[in-house]
Design an enzyme around this catalytic site. Structure first.
Site, PDB file in Angstrom:
ATOM      1  N   TYR A  88      -8.011 -11.378   9.714  1.00  0.00           N
ATOM      2  CA  TYR A  88      -8.935 -11.535   8.593  1.00  0.00           C
ATOM      3  C   TYR A  88     -10.118 -12.280   9.184  1.00  0.00           C
ATOM      4  O   TYR A  88      -9.996 -13.459   9.539  1.00  0.00           O
ATOM      5  CB  TYR A  88      -8.300 -12.350   7.469  1.00  0.00           C
ATOM      6  CG  TYR A  88      -7.363 -11.559   6.589  1.00  0.00           C
ATOM      7  CD1 TYR A  88      -7.722 -10.310   6.102  1.00  0.00           C
ATOM      8  CD2 TYR A  88      -6.120 -12.071   6.212  1.00  0.00           C
ATOM      9  CE1 TYR A  88      -6.880  -9.585   5.278  1.00  0.00           C
ATOM     10  CE2 TYR A  88      -5.270 -11.350   5.383  1.00  0.00           C
ATOM     11  CZ  TYR A  88      -5.662 -10.113   4.929  1.00  0.00           C
ATOM     12  OH  TYR A  88      -4.825  -9.396   4.107  1.00  0.00           O
ATOM     13  N   ARG A 140      -5.181  -8.794  -9.465  1.00  0.00           N
ATOM     14  CA  ARG A 140      -3.734  -8.602  -9.586  1.00  0.00           C
ATOM     15  C   ARG A 140      -3.207  -9.308 -10.831  1.00  0.00           C
ATOM     16  O   ARG A 140      -2.923 -10.510 -10.803  1.00  0.00           O
ATOM     17  CB  ARG A 140      -3.016  -9.158  -8.358  1.00  0.00           C
ATOM     18  CG  ARG A 140      -3.233  -8.298  -7.138  1.00  0.00           C
ATOM     19  CD  ARG A 140      -2.374  -8.731  -5.962  1.00  0.00           C
ATOM     20  NE  ARG A 140      -3.065  -8.384  -4.729  1.00  0.00           N
ATOM     21  CZ  ARG A 140      -2.957  -9.041  -3.590  1.00  0.00           C
ATOM     22  NH1 ARG A 140      -2.174 -10.089  -3.501  1.00  0.00           N
ATOM     23  NH2 ARG A 140      -3.627  -8.654  -2.530  1.00  0.00           N
ATOM     24  N   ARG A 195       8.429   5.063   1.838  1.00  0.00           N
ATOM     25  CA  ARG A 195       9.690   4.481   1.358  1.00  0.00           C
ATOM     26  C   ARG A 195      10.921   5.063   2.032  1.00  0.00           C
ATOM     27  O   ARG A 195      11.988   4.457   1.978  1.00  0.00           O
ATOM     28  CB  ARG A 195       9.825   4.707  -0.170  1.00  0.00           C
ATOM     29  CG  ARG A 195       8.699   4.056  -0.982  1.00  0.00           C
ATOM     30  CD  ARG A 195       8.826   2.534  -0.935  1.00  0.00           C
ATOM     31  NE  ARG A 195       7.747   1.831  -1.586  1.00  0.00           N
ATOM     32  CZ  ARG A 195       6.694   1.280  -0.958  1.00  0.00           C
ATOM     33  NH1 ARG A 195       6.584   1.367   0.359  1.00  0.00           N
ATOM     34  NH2 ARG A 195       5.773   0.615  -1.615  1.00  0.00           N
ATOM     35  N   GLY A 206       2.945   3.168   0.625  1.00  0.00           N
ATOM     36  CA  GLY A 206       3.838   3.997  -0.177  1.00  0.00           C
ATOM     37  C   GLY A 206       4.984   4.629   0.586  1.00  0.00           C
ATOM     38  O   GLY A 206       5.786   5.341  -0.012  1.00  0.00           O
ATOM     39  N   TYR A 246       4.370 -11.995  -6.077  1.00  0.00           N
ATOM     40  CA  TYR A 246       3.439 -11.838  -4.955  1.00  0.00           C
ATOM     41  C   TYR A 246       3.703 -10.546  -4.181  1.00  0.00           C
ATOM     42  O   TYR A 246       2.784  -9.789  -3.863  1.00  0.00           O
ATOM     43  CB  TYR A 246       3.549 -13.056  -4.023  1.00  0.00           C
ATOM     44  CG  TYR A 246       2.768 -12.899  -2.748  1.00  0.00           C
ATOM     45  CD1 TYR A 246       1.375 -12.779  -2.771  1.00  0.00           C
ATOM     46  CD2 TYR A 246       3.410 -12.850  -1.507  1.00  0.00           C
ATOM     47  CE1 TYR A 246       0.650 -12.616  -1.607  1.00  0.00           C
ATOM     48  CE2 TYR A 246       2.695 -12.686  -0.336  1.00  0.00           C
ATOM     49  CZ  TYR A 246       1.320 -12.565  -0.391  1.00  0.00           C
ATOM     50  OH  TYR A 246       0.606 -12.388   0.764  1.00  0.00           O
ATOM     51  N   HIS A 265      -3.908  -0.707   1.421  1.00  0.00           N
ATOM     52  CA  HIS A 265      -3.307  -2.035   1.277  1.00  0.00           C
ATOM     53  C   HIS A 265      -2.123  -1.987   0.296  1.00  0.00           C
ATOM     54  O   HIS A 265      -1.857  -2.932  -0.437  1.00  0.00           O
ATOM     55  CB  HIS A 265      -4.364  -3.035   0.792  1.00  0.00           C
ATOM     56  CG  HIS A 265      -4.194  -4.424   1.337  1.00  0.00           C
ATOM     57  ND1 HIS A 265      -5.010  -4.967   2.304  1.00  0.00           N
ATOM     58  CD2 HIS A 265      -3.302  -5.413   1.042  1.00  0.00           C
ATOM     59  CE1 HIS A 265      -4.637  -6.215   2.559  1.00  0.00           C
ATOM     60  NE2 HIS A 265      -3.608  -6.506   1.815  1.00  0.00           N
ATOM     61  N   GLY A 295       0.823 -11.052   4.920  1.00  0.00           N
ATOM     62  CA  GLY A 295       0.484 -12.470   4.857  1.00  0.00           C
ATOM     63  C   GLY A 295       1.503 -13.223   4.011  1.00  0.00           C
ATOM     64  O   GLY A 295       2.145 -12.652   3.137  1.00  0.00           O
TER      65      GLY A 295
HETATM   66  C1  FNR Z   1       0.271  -7.051   2.471  1.00  0.00           C
HETATM   67  N1  FNR Z   1      -0.699  -6.380   3.212  1.00  0.00           N
HETATM   68  C2  FNR Z   1      -1.495  -7.079   4.087  1.00  0.00           C
HETATM   69  N2  FNR Z   1      -2.364  -6.427   4.915  1.00  0.00           N
HETATM   70  C3  FNR Z   1      -3.102  -7.091   5.815  1.00  0.00           C
HETATM   71  O1  FNR Z   1      -3.879  -6.462   6.544  1.00  0.00           O
HETATM   72  N3  FNR Z   1      -2.983  -8.442   5.927  1.00  0.00           N
HETATM   73  C4  FNR Z   1      -2.159  -9.180   5.131  1.00  0.00           C
HETATM   74  O2  FNR Z   1      -2.068 -10.389   5.269  1.00  0.00           O
HETATM   75  C5  FNR Z   1      -1.415  -8.482   4.151  1.00  0.00           C
HETATM   76  N4  FNR Z   1      -0.584  -9.155   3.300  1.00  0.00           N
HETATM   77  C6  FNR Z   1       0.305  -8.460   2.496  1.00  0.00           C
HETATM   78  C7  FNR Z   1       1.256  -9.147   1.755  1.00  0.00           C
HETATM   79  C8  FNR Z   1       2.203  -8.438   1.026  1.00  0.00           C
HETATM   80  C9  FNR Z   1       3.253  -9.189   0.246  1.00  0.00           C
HETATM   81  C10 FNR Z   1       2.208  -7.029   1.026  1.00  0.00           C
HETATM   82  C11 FNR Z   1       3.254  -6.241   0.291  1.00  0.00           C
HETATM   83  C12 FNR Z   1       1.240  -6.341   1.738  1.00  0.00           C
HETATM   84  C13 FNR Z   1      -0.771  -4.906   3.166  1.00  0.00           C
HETATM   85  C14 FNR Z   1       0.161  -4.280   4.191  1.00  0.00           C
HETATM   86  O3  FNR Z   1      -0.288  -4.487   5.492  1.00  0.00           O
HETATM   87  C15 FNR Z   1       0.279  -2.769   3.986  1.00  0.00           C
HETATM   88  O4  FNR Z   1      -1.008  -2.192   3.999  1.00  0.00           O
HETATM   89  C16 FNR Z   1       0.990  -2.387   2.690  1.00  0.00           C
HETATM   90  O5  FNR Z   1       2.066  -3.257   2.407  1.00  0.00           O
HETATM   91  C17 FNR Z   1       1.511  -0.955   2.791  1.00  0.00           C
HETATM   92  O6  FNR Z   1       2.025  -0.532   1.591  1.00  0.00           O
HETATM   93  P1  FNR Z   1       3.582  -0.584   1.202  1.00  0.00           P
HETATM   94  O7  FNR Z   1       4.379  -0.119   2.403  1.00  0.00           O
HETATM   95  O8  FNR Z   1       3.881  -1.996   0.827  1.00  0.00           O
HETATM   96  O9  FNR Z   1       3.624   0.360   0.057  1.00  0.00           O
END
Ligand code: FNR
Length: 378
Positions: free
Chosen positions: A145, A180, A309, A307, A37, A274, A92
């Site tokens: 959301y 995915r 890191r 991205g 996930y 995202h 989430g």
């Molecule tokens: C997310 N992201 C996300 N964004 C959002 O607006 N609502 C959400 O519930 C979620 N859920 C979610 C779950 C998981 C496991 C991940 C990894 C990401 C996206 C998140 O807010 C963000 O945009 C990205 O994670 C940024 O990218 P990096 O830092 O993971 O590369």
């Protein structure tokens, strides 16, 4: 210096400093459904990989003779001064990332300990009020959301405001699930297991929709029925009317979308793809940032993620014109692997590396970080 001296004295840190090591260790330790996930992205994950790789296409040009012993990385966002231009992106189902299933609360605790705003996802395992109560004075935003049921949307927003969240982030790119393959191959869709629906089950409007004492299947199917609301420009005046809190729109990558959203009254642009989880085949989010920056000018703050890191990545995004930078997977892996201390370590490491990068390279304040600090390398 303290860390180096500690290591000399044999006190080695309990948590990784290097992102690649953090990711490797977390992936090895996490149970398969959680690993899939968190790690998974859309399609063959080219966009997800490209998000991180894009930072190597830009180099900070070192400047000498302008070093300062004291740096100031603080930034003012929506009336609050933050000690660093860093935020925790909404994630989430964060609840399942710690063994006690209270990952949202622990994310909030780590954010509070490091002075970084926590953006709580709609999909929490604890009600947004409980998550806020874990750190009453800490900066916190709520990510919405937007459900199909407008009364439910209004209720979530007003609950967030009453609980002390200071801004609303409306995510635009997740009204359908992404493609995915990793999750599809294993039938892994943790949302459907209902562990992240506390904001719904604690909501009076949602409770009216399910009726009293609903069984878990009813809860999930009621949620499925109200999820999946594609937001159009026609919805924006209504969303704007729900609150006087600042509203940011997340997922904006095109300059025209940024410009129009501001014209329609939003207060901030959140440039993100995202983390490559929703659509494959796009450029890296970083590639879209300059266009968004140009369109927004000084009209509103820009938050950037996808991205990031390292501390150097943070500095590059700021130099390109982001007002603040958010991280997703880096803090999720750190939290899942090392709990609150692990996440605190990860956030502090990013803050320290950004600070030292600016110190060494001669950009002592955020104002010094302009696009001129960067060269396109390839
Ligand atoms: C997310 N992201 C996300 N964004 C959002 O607006 N609502 C959400 O519930 C979620 N859920 C979610 C779950 C998981 C496991 C991940 C990894 C990401 C996206 C998140 O807010 C963000 O945009 C990205 O994670 C940024 O990218 P990096 O830092 O993971 O590369």
């Amino acid at each position: 210096i303290e860390l180096y001296l500690g290591a000399l004295g044999g006190v080695l840190p309990a948590h990784p400093f290097d992102y690649a090591e953090l990711e490797r260790s977390a992936l090895a330790a996490l149970p398969p459904e959680l690993r899939t996930y968190v790690a998974g992205g859309a399609g063959d994950e080219a966009t997800q990989r490209g998000n991180a790789a894009a930072f190597a296409d830009h180099g900070l040009v070192p400047r000498m003779f302008r070093a300062q012993a004291e740096r100031d990385l603080s930034v003012e966002l929506f009336g609050r001064r933050l000690q660093s231009p860093l935020l925790l992106a909404p994630v989430g189902v964060l609840g399942i990332c710690t063994p006690d299933q209270h990952g949202d609360v622990h994310g909030m605790e780590a954010a509070a300990a490091t002075g970084v705003p926590f953006i709580g996802s709609t999909l929490m395992s604890d009600p947004l009020e409980d998550v806020a109560a874990a750190a009453p004075d800490a900066a916190k935003w709520f990510q919405l959301y937007t459900p199909k049921n407008r009364e439910l949307a209004a209720s979530l927003v007003s609950r967030a405001e009453a609980a002390g969240y200071e801004a609303i982030v409306i995510t635009l790119d997740t009204w359908v699930p992404g493609w995915r393959p990793r999750d599809l191959a294993s039938g892994n869709f943790p949302q459907l297991r209902g562990k992240c629906l506390a904001n719904y089950t604690s909501d009076p409007i949602f409770q009216e929709m399910t009726g009293p004492d609903p069984d878990p299947g009813t809860v999930v199917m009621t949620w499925v029925g109200t999820f999946g609301n594609p937001i159009t420009w026609d919805d924006l005046p209504w969303l704007r009317s729900l609150t006087t809190m600042p509203i940011l729109v997340k997922g904006v990558c095109h300059p025209d979308d940024a410009r129009r959203a501001l014209d329609e009254g939003v207060d901030g642009i959140y440039c993100s793809n995202h983390g490559g989880r929703q659509a494959n085949g796009g450029g890296a989010a970083l590639d879209w940032l300059p266009g968004v920056v140009e369109a927004v000018g000084d009209r509103a703050p820009i938050v950037f993620d996808s991205g990031v890191r390292t501390g150097a990545d943070v500095v590059k995004a700021l130099a390109m014109g982001a007002t603040a930078v958010a991280i997703g997977r880096p803090y999720v892996y750190a939290l899942a692997l090392g709990g609150v201390p692990g996440a605190v370590h990860q956030i502090r490491s990013l803050q320290a590396e950004a600070d030292l990068t600016m110190a060494v390279d001669g950009y002592p304040t955020l104002a010094d970080l302009t696009p001129d600090a960067l060269r396109r390398l390839r």
